[in-house]
Enzyme design. Structure first.
Site, PDB file in Angstrom:
ATOM      1  N   ASP A 199       0.847  -1.191   0.000  1.00 43.82           N
ATOM      2  CA  ASP A 199       0.000   0.000   0.000  1.00 43.82           C
ATOM      3  C   ASP A 199       0.881   1.239   0.000  1.00 43.82           C
ATOM      4  O   ASP A 199       0.706   2.153   0.807  1.00 43.82           O
ATOM      5  CB  ASP A 199      -0.921  -0.017   1.225  1.00 43.82           C
ATOM      6  CG  ASP A 199      -2.083   0.966   1.110  1.00 43.82           C
ATOM      7  OD1 ASP A 199      -2.473   1.294  -0.029  1.00 43.82           O
ATOM      8  OD2 ASP A 199      -2.594   1.402   2.149  1.00 43.82           O
ATOM      9  N   ASP A 229       3.150   1.822   8.219  1.00 49.21           N
ATOM     10  CA  ASP A 229       1.900   1.074   8.043  1.00 49.21           C
ATOM     11  C   ASP A 229       2.025  -0.069   7.045  1.00 49.21           C
ATOM     12  O   ASP A 229       1.643   0.039   5.882  1.00 49.21           O
ATOM     13  CB  ASP A 229       0.767   2.005   7.629  1.00 49.21           C
ATOM     14  CG  ASP A 229      -0.593   1.328   7.782  1.00 49.21           C
ATOM     15  OD1 ASP A 229      -0.642   0.166   8.234  1.00 49.21           O
ATOM     16  OD2 ASP A 229      -1.613   1.963   7.448  1.00 49.21           O
ATOM     17  N   ASN A 265       1.568   6.860   3.225  1.00 45.80           N
ATOM     18  CA  ASN A 265       2.343   5.886   3.998  1.00 45.80           C
ATOM     19  C   ASN A 265       3.845   6.091   3.868  1.00 45.80           C
ATOM     20  O   ASN A 265       4.633   5.179   4.156  1.00 45.80           O
ATOM     21  CB  ASN A 265       1.981   4.455   3.570  1.00 45.80           C
ATOM     22  CG  ASN A 265       0.640   4.018   4.127  1.00 45.80           C
ATOM     23  OD1 ASN A 265       0.198   4.505   5.166  1.00 45.80           O
ATOM     24  ND2 ASN A 265      -0.025   3.108   3.430  1.00 45.80           N
TER      25      ASN A 265
END
Length: 329
Positions: free
Chosen positions: A199, A220, A204
């Site tokens: 992701d 994350d 992030n």
């Protein structure tokens, strides 16, 4: 899973869970932007900042969460700037009051800037180093990207959900079927799967100028997954074709300082974008019974939203039909 709403996770339980680790918050709890889990930042008595994450039940198994933690810890052991969980007596996944949770150090930094070529090149270098470590062994419990299966299952869920207004169903599902068919035609036969962040978007990534290592820091790893390397790159591409080519060229130049990249993976950039579009729609649909979702995504499940998705599918179909991105070297 869709019925769970964190209603029992109140401030007292959160504080008791944190204190069960021997860390005592001095400040209040600052809720961070997370809808899937519940995540809070706080300052402890020793003036250090921490983040506590409570995991949504039934989303990931214990084995999947621990494997995520082990991956980020492995990266940290190789001096990679990635935020890893804190261990307590050798455990990173803890339990209190029926809730699973973990504690992380809180790190600071500036917003990662897509239009800064230096940022993109440094990110490419970081991803090249990460993927060298990723390639050393596979995930055993995390999910694997399967574009055809993921698109097909998402489409089937949306059909059964009956969320798409009746007057838009023909246009929506006809274009969706075309997107799936054309995406599957672009899949190369020799894709190599490795462990991924999964992701990797600007939300992030933190930029830390003057830090000891890579300047770009990944946070994350909740969606870490097995898949082709391009999954950790394509979300950095935005704008028109010329802009995306420059962005891709810059990232890959940094990446290939540490690891060769299979340029045939460029063929699945747009199919992966289509996959993310569909999985986002189904994610909202599956979580709609959680009160946090109607409250924070009030625009979902409206006629206007689905009209916009019909247009988005047409645009994505056009993008898939375009010639593949190709670097200048």
């Amino acid at each position: 899973m869709s019925q769970f709403d964190f209603s029992e996770l109140g401030p007292d339980l959160i504080l008791d869970a944190i204190e069960s680790t021997g860390i005592y918050p001095e400040s209040g709890l600052l809720a961070l932007n997370s809808y899937e889990n519940r995540v809070y930042q706080f300052v402890a008595e020793e003036k250090k900042r921490y983040v506590v994450k409570f995991y949504r039940p039934e989303r990931w198994s214990d084995e999947q969460i621990i494997e995520e933690h082990q991956f980020s810890l492995e990266l940290a052991e190789h001096d990679i700037e990635a935020v890893a969980p804190i261990e307590f007596d050798g455990k990173t996944l803890l339990e209190y009051g029926g809730h699973r949770f973990s504690l992380f150090p809180s790190v600071g930094g500036r917003m990662f800037e897509l239009d800064d070529l230096d940022h993109l090149e440094r990110l490419g270098q970081l991803l090249g180093r990460i993927h060298n470590i990723s390639d050393a062994k596979p995930f055993e419990h995390r999910l694997t990207i399967n574009i055809k299966q993921d698109l097909t299952e998402a489409a089937e869920y949306l059909r059964k959900s009956e969320l798409v207004p009746r007057y838009l169903q023909d246009a929506f599902f006809q274009d969706l079927d075309k997107v799936i068919t054309l995406s599957c035609q672009h899949l190369p036969n020799n894709l190599k799967n490795i462990r991924l962040h999964g992701d990797c978007h600007t939300g992030n990534i933190l930029w830390q100028p003057g830090s000891e290592s890579d300047d770009a820091v990944l946070v994350d790893f909740d969606d870490c997954i097995t898949g082709p390397a391009i999954q950790d790159i394509w979300m950095m591409l935005s704008g028109d074709r010329q802009q995306q080519t420059l962005q891709l060229d810059t990232i890959i130049e940094g990446y290939e300082m540490f690891r060769p990249f299979n340029h045939e993976e460029f063929a699945i950039i747009e199919p992966l974008r289509a996959r993310r579009m569909l999985m986002y729609m189904t994610w909202l649909a599956k979580r709609w019974s959680d009160p946090a979702f109607p409250r924070n995504f009030s625009w979902f499940n409206t006629d206007k939203y689905w009209e916009q998705q019909v247009l988005a599918l047409k645009e994505q179909l056009s993008a898939i039909e375009q010639p593949l991105l190709k670097l200048g070297y």
